[in-house]
Write a protein that holds these residues in place. Structure first.
Motif, PDB file in Angstrom:
ATOM      1  N   TYR A  91     -20.446 -20.456 -11.953  1.00 21.55           N
ATOM      2  CA  TYR A  91     -20.700 -21.385 -13.056  1.00 21.55           C
ATOM      3  C   TYR A  91     -21.874 -22.327 -12.820  1.00 21.55           C
ATOM      4  CZ  TYR A  91     -18.076 -24.949 -10.371  1.00 21.55           C
ATOM      5  OH  TYR A  91     -17.636 -25.818  -9.408  1.00 21.55           O
ATOM      6  N   GLU A 147     -18.780 -13.000 -12.484  1.00 24.28           N
ATOM      7  CA  GLU A 147     -18.301 -13.607 -13.725  1.00 24.28           C
ATOM      8  C   GLU A 147     -17.716 -15.013 -13.511  1.00 24.28           C
ATOM      9  OE1 GLU A 147     -15.001 -10.851 -12.175  1.00 24.28           O
ATOM     10  OE2 GLU A 147     -17.193 -10.869 -12.310  1.00 24.28           O
ATOM     11  N   ASN A 148     -17.450 -15.383 -12.250  1.00 28.82           N
ATOM     12  CA  ASN A 148     -16.883 -16.700 -11.953  1.00 28.82           C
ATOM     13  C   ASN A 148     -17.935 -17.733 -11.536  1.00 28.82           C
ATOM     14  OD1 ASN A 148     -14.321 -15.678 -12.447  1.00 28.82           O
ATOM     15  ND2 ASN A 148     -13.931 -15.210 -10.297  1.00 28.82           N
ATOM     16  N   THR A 157      -9.758 -25.806  -6.774  1.00 24.85           N
ATOM     17  CA  THR A 157      -9.731 -24.596  -7.603  1.00 24.85           C
ATOM     18  C   THR A 157     -11.052 -23.837  -7.518  1.00 24.85           C
ATOM     19  OG1 THR A 157     -10.445 -25.876  -9.528  1.00 24.85           O
ATOM     20  CG2 THR A 157      -8.068 -25.555  -9.232  1.00 24.85           C
ATOM     21  N   ALA A 158     -11.969 -24.351  -6.716  1.00 27.75           N
ATOM     22  CA  ALA A 158     -13.311 -23.768  -6.640  1.00 27.75           C
ATOM     23  C   ALA A 158     -13.610 -23.219  -5.251  1.00 27.75           C
ATOM     24  CB  ALA A 158     -14.360 -24.816  -7.008  1.00 27.75           C
ATOM     25  N   TYR A 196     -18.242 -21.225  -7.679  1.00 24.75           N
ATOM     26  CA  TYR A 196     -17.405 -20.246  -8.376  1.00 24.75           C
ATOM     27  C   TYR A 196     -16.077 -20.872  -8.775  1.00 24.75           C
ATOM     28  CZ  TYR A 196     -20.613 -16.845  -6.283  1.00 24.75           C
ATOM     29  OH  TYR A 196     -21.729 -16.146  -5.899  1.00 24.75           O
ATOM     30  N   ARG A 197     -15.590 -20.497  -9.931  1.00 22.74           N
ATOM     31  CA  ARG A 197     -14.241 -20.870 -10.350  1.00 22.74           C
ATOM     32  C   ARG A 197     -13.269 -19.855  -9.750  1.00 22.74           C
ATOM     33  NH1 ARG A 197     -17.291 -21.775 -15.216  1.00 22.74           N
ATOM     34  NH2 ARG A 197     -17.298 -24.003 -15.751  1.00 22.74           N
ATOM     35  N   GLY A 198     -12.710 -20.217  -8.611  1.00 21.40           N
ATOM     36  CA  GLY A 198     -11.809 -19.293  -7.939  1.00 21.40           C
ATOM     37  C   GLY A 198     -12.572 -18.253  -7.124  1.00 21.40           C
ATOM     38  N   GLU A 199     -12.156 -17.022  -7.239  1.00 21.77           N
ATOM     39  CA  GLU A 199     -12.707 -15.923  -6.436  1.00 21.77           C
ATOM     40  C   GLU A 199     -14.222 -15.784  -6.614  1.00 21.77           C
ATOM     41  OE1 GLU A 199     -12.158 -11.056  -6.060  1.00 21.77           O
ATOM     42  OE2 GLU A 199     -10.952 -12.219  -7.467  1.00 21.77           O
TER      43      GLU A 199
END
Length: 199
Positions: A59, A56-57, A183-184, A49-52
Protein backbone atom coordinates in the motif's frame (compact mmCIF):
# COMPACT_ATOMS: atom_id res chain seq x y z
CA UNK A 1 18.00 14.72 11.26
CA UNK A 2 17.04 15.00 7.66
CA UNK A 3 15.20 18.14 6.67
CA UNK A 4 13.68 18.36 3.22
CA UNK A 5 10.63 18.36 1.08
CA UNK A 6 8.21 15.45 0.75
CA UNK A 7 6.94 14.41 -2.67
CA UNK A 8 3.97 12.06 -2.79
CA UNK A 9 2.42 10.42 -5.81
CA UNK A 10 -1.27 9.63 -5.34
CA UNK A 11 -2.71 6.17 -4.99
CA UNK A 12 -4.42 4.52 -7.93
CA UNK A 13 -6.46 1.32 -7.81
CA UNK A 14 -4.04 -1.57 -7.33
CA UNK A 15 -1.03 0.73 -6.96
CA UNK A 16 0.79 1.81 -3.78
CA UNK A 17 1.40 5.41 -2.78
CA UNK A 18 5.05 6.32 -3.44
CA UNK A 19 6.45 8.86 -1.00
CA UNK A 20 9.85 10.48 -1.57
CA UNK A 21 11.64 12.30 1.24
CA UNK A 22 14.25 14.61 -0.28
CA UNK A 23 16.88 16.75 1.43
CA UNK A 24 20.01 18.83 0.92
CA UNK A 25 22.12 15.75 0.19
CA UNK A 26 20.04 15.02 -2.91
CA UNK A 27 20.86 18.45 -4.29
CA UNK A 28 24.54 17.93 -3.46
CA UNK A 29 24.53 14.63 -5.34
CA UNK A 30 22.96 16.30 -8.36
CA UNK A 31 25.71 18.93 -8.27
CA UNK A 32 28.38 16.21 -7.98
CA UNK A 33 26.96 14.43 -11.03
CA UNK A 34 27.05 17.68 -13.04
CA UNK A 35 30.69 18.11 -11.99
CA UNK A 36 31.54 14.61 -13.20
CA UNK A 37 32.11 13.18 -9.71
CA UNK A 38 31.11 9.71 -8.58
CA UNK A 39 29.92 9.27 -5.00
CA UNK A 40 29.23 6.24 -2.83
CA UNK A 41 25.58 6.55 -1.79
CA UNK A 42 23.49 4.57 0.69
CA UNK A 43 19.70 4.94 0.74
CA UNK A 44 16.88 3.32 2.68
CA UNK A 45 13.36 2.52 1.51
CA UNK A 46 10.36 0.89 3.16
CA UNK A 47 7.73 -1.24 1.41
CA UNK A 48 4.55 -1.46 3.49
CA UNK A 49 2.11 -4.37 3.24
CA UNK A 50 -1.28 -4.98 4.78
CA UNK A 51 -0.58 -8.38 6.24
CA UNK A 52 1.22 -10.93 4.07
CA UNK A 53 3.95 -9.76 1.71
CA UNK A 54 2.23 -9.94 -1.66
CA UNK A 55 1.96 -7.48 -4.55
CA UNK A 56 -1.76 -6.91 -3.98
CA UNK A 57 -1.11 -6.03 -0.30
CA UNK A 58 1.53 -3.36 -0.96
CA UNK A 59 0.00 0.00 0.00
CA UNK A 60 2.94 2.42 0.36
CA UNK A 61 6.59 2.82 -0.56
CA UNK A 62 8.74 5.41 1.23
CA UNK A 63 12.08 6.41 -0.33
CA UNK A 64 14.59 8.11 1.99
CA UNK A 65 17.36 10.62 1.32
CA UNK A 66 21.01 9.48 1.45
CA UNK A 67 22.26 8.13 4.79
CA UNK A 68 25.28 9.14 6.87
CA UNK A 69 28.18 6.68 7.00
CA UNK A 70 29.54 6.17 10.51
CA UNK A 71 33.24 6.13 11.38
CA UNK A 72 33.12 2.61 12.84
CA UNK A 73 31.21 1.40 9.79
CA UNK A 74 33.53 2.89 7.21
CA UNK A 75 36.54 1.47 9.07
CA UNK A 76 34.87 -1.94 9.01
CA UNK A 77 34.14 -1.59 5.29
CA UNK A 78 37.79 -0.84 4.50
CA UNK A 79 38.76 -3.97 6.46
CA UNK A 80 36.42 -5.99 4.27
CA UNK A 81 37.81 -4.42 1.10
CA UNK A 82 41.38 -5.26 2.12
CA UNK A 83 40.57 -8.83 3.21
CA UNK A 84 41.08 -8.33 6.94
CA UNK A 85 40.07 -11.67 8.47
CA UNK A 86 38.85 -9.98 11.67
CA UNK A 87 36.04 -8.18 9.84
CA UNK A 88 32.56 -9.74 9.71
CA UNK A 89 31.12 -9.99 6.21
CA UNK A 90 27.79 -8.35 5.45
CA UNK A 91 26.26 -11.61 4.24
CA UNK A 92 22.92 -13.28 4.91
CA UNK A 93 24.28 -14.74 8.15
CA UNK A 94 25.53 -11.47 9.60
CA UNK A 95 23.83 -8.44 7.99
CA UNK A 96 21.07 -6.69 9.95
CA UNK A 97 18.79 -3.76 9.22
CA UNK A 98 17.80 -1.66 12.22
CA UNK A 99 14.92 0.67 13.11
CA UNK A 100 14.26 2.93 16.09
CA UNK A 101 12.16 5.84 17.26
CA UNK A 102 14.83 8.48 17.93
CA UNK A 103 14.98 11.50 15.63
CA UNK A 104 18.34 12.63 17.05
CA UNK A 105 20.43 13.87 14.16
CA UNK A 106 23.07 11.37 13.04
CA UNK A 107 26.78 12.09 13.53
CA UNK A 108 29.75 10.12 12.23
CA UNK A 109 30.64 9.15 15.81
CA UNK A 110 27.33 7.33 16.41
CA UNK A 111 27.91 3.79 17.63
CA UNK A 112 24.31 2.51 17.55
CA UNK A 113 20.75 3.67 16.95
CA UNK A 114 19.87 6.43 19.41
CA UNK A 115 16.51 5.07 20.62
CA UNK A 116 16.63 3.89 24.23
CA UNK A 117 13.75 1.37 24.18
CA UNK A 118 11.97 1.21 20.84
CA UNK A 119 14.61 -0.17 18.53
CA UNK A 120 15.11 -3.47 16.75
CA UNK A 121 17.52 -5.19 14.38
CA UNK A 122 16.37 -7.86 11.95
CA UNK A 123 18.63 -10.18 10.01
CA UNK A 124 18.34 -9.82 6.26
CA UNK A 125 16.15 -12.39 4.53
CA UNK A 126 17.74 -15.59 3.23
CA UNK A 127 17.40 -14.11 -0.26
CA UNK A 128 17.77 -10.56 0.99
CA UNK A 129 21.00 -9.50 -0.70
CA UNK A 130 21.05 -8.69 -4.40
CA UNK A 131 23.83 -7.24 -6.53
CA UNK A 132 22.96 -5.47 -9.76
CA UNK A 133 25.45 -3.51 -11.80
CA UNK A 134 26.67 -0.61 -9.64
CA UNK A 135 24.79 -1.39 -6.42
CA UNK A 136 23.92 -3.92 -3.74
CA UNK A 137 20.60 -4.06 -1.86
CA UNK A 138 19.92 -5.59 1.55
CA UNK A 139 16.34 -6.43 2.61
CA UNK A 140 14.86 -7.41 5.99
CA UNK A 141 11.24 -8.21 6.78
CA UNK A 142 9.61 -6.84 9.94
CA UNK A 143 6.58 -9.02 10.64
CA UNK A 144 3.32 -8.15 12.38
CA UNK A 145 4.88 -8.55 15.85
CA UNK A 146 8.08 -6.65 15.04
CA UNK A 147 8.98 -3.00 15.66
CA UNK A 148 5.46 -1.66 16.15
CA UNK A 149 6.37 1.94 16.86
CA UNK A 150 7.14 5.15 14.99
CA UNK A 151 10.09 4.63 12.62
CA UNK A 152 12.28 7.73 12.88
CA UNK A 153 15.74 6.20 12.40
CA UNK A 154 17.19 3.36 10.37
CA UNK A 155 20.59 1.71 10.08
CA UNK A 156 22.50 -1.26 8.73
CA UNK A 157 25.05 -3.31 10.64
CA UNK A 158 26.91 -6.57 10.97
CA UNK A 159 25.65 -7.78 14.37
CA UNK A 160 22.32 -8.39 16.13
CA UNK A 161 23.24 -5.81 18.77
CA UNK A 162 26.14 -3.90 20.26
CA UNK A 163 27.97 -0.63 19.86
CA UNK A 164 30.24 0.16 16.92
CA UNK A 165 28.44 -2.38 14.72
CA UNK A 166 26.55 -0.03 12.38
CA UNK A 167 27.76 0.98 8.94
CA UNK A 168 25.29 3.83 8.47
CA UNK A 169 22.39 5.64 10.11
CA UNK A 170 19.62 7.98 8.98
CA UNK A 171 17.11 9.97 11.03
CA UNK A 172 13.94 11.45 9.57
CA UNK A 173 11.84 14.10 11.32
CA UNK A 174 8.41 13.02 12.56
CA UNK A 175 6.29 11.47 11.10
CA UNK A 176 9.43 9.78 9.78
CA UNK A 177 8.75 6.62 7.83
CA UNK A 178 5.41 6.19 9.58
CA UNK A 179 4.16 4.24 12.59
CA UNK A 180 4.08 0.48 12.11
CA UNK A 181 1.15 -1.45 13.60
CA UNK A 182 0.59 -5.14 14.30
CA UNK A 183 -1.52 -5.71 11.20
CA UNK A 184 1.26 -4.66 8.84
CA UNK A 185 4.45 -6.22 7.50
CA UNK A 186 7.15 -3.74 6.46
CA UNK A 187 10.19 -4.59 4.38
CA UNK A 188 13.18 -2.31 4.98
CA UNK A 189 15.75 -2.07 2.19
CA UNK A 190 19.21 -0.49 2.11
CA UNK A 191 20.86 0.11 -1.24
CA UNK A 192 24.56 0.95 -1.50
CA UNK A 193 25.86 2.10 -4.86
CA UNK A 194 28.22 4.32 -6.80
CA UNK A 195 26.47 7.26 -8.42
CA UNK A 196 26.83 7.98 -12.13
CA UNK A 197 28.01 11.18 -13.72
CA UNK A 198 25.74 13.47 -15.70
CA UNK A 199 25.61 13.20 -19.46
Amino acid sequence: MTFGSDITFGEEPGRPVVHYIRGAKDRALEAAARAGLQVMVGRYSVHKYRGEVAPENLYEIVECPPNLFLTAGVTHMWKLVTGDSTATALDTSNAYLAVGDSSTAPTVSDTDLQASTNKMRKKVKSDGITIASRQVTFSAEFGTSDANFEWLEVGVGWAASGSNTLLSRSAIASPGLGTKVNTAVWVLNWTLGISTTAG
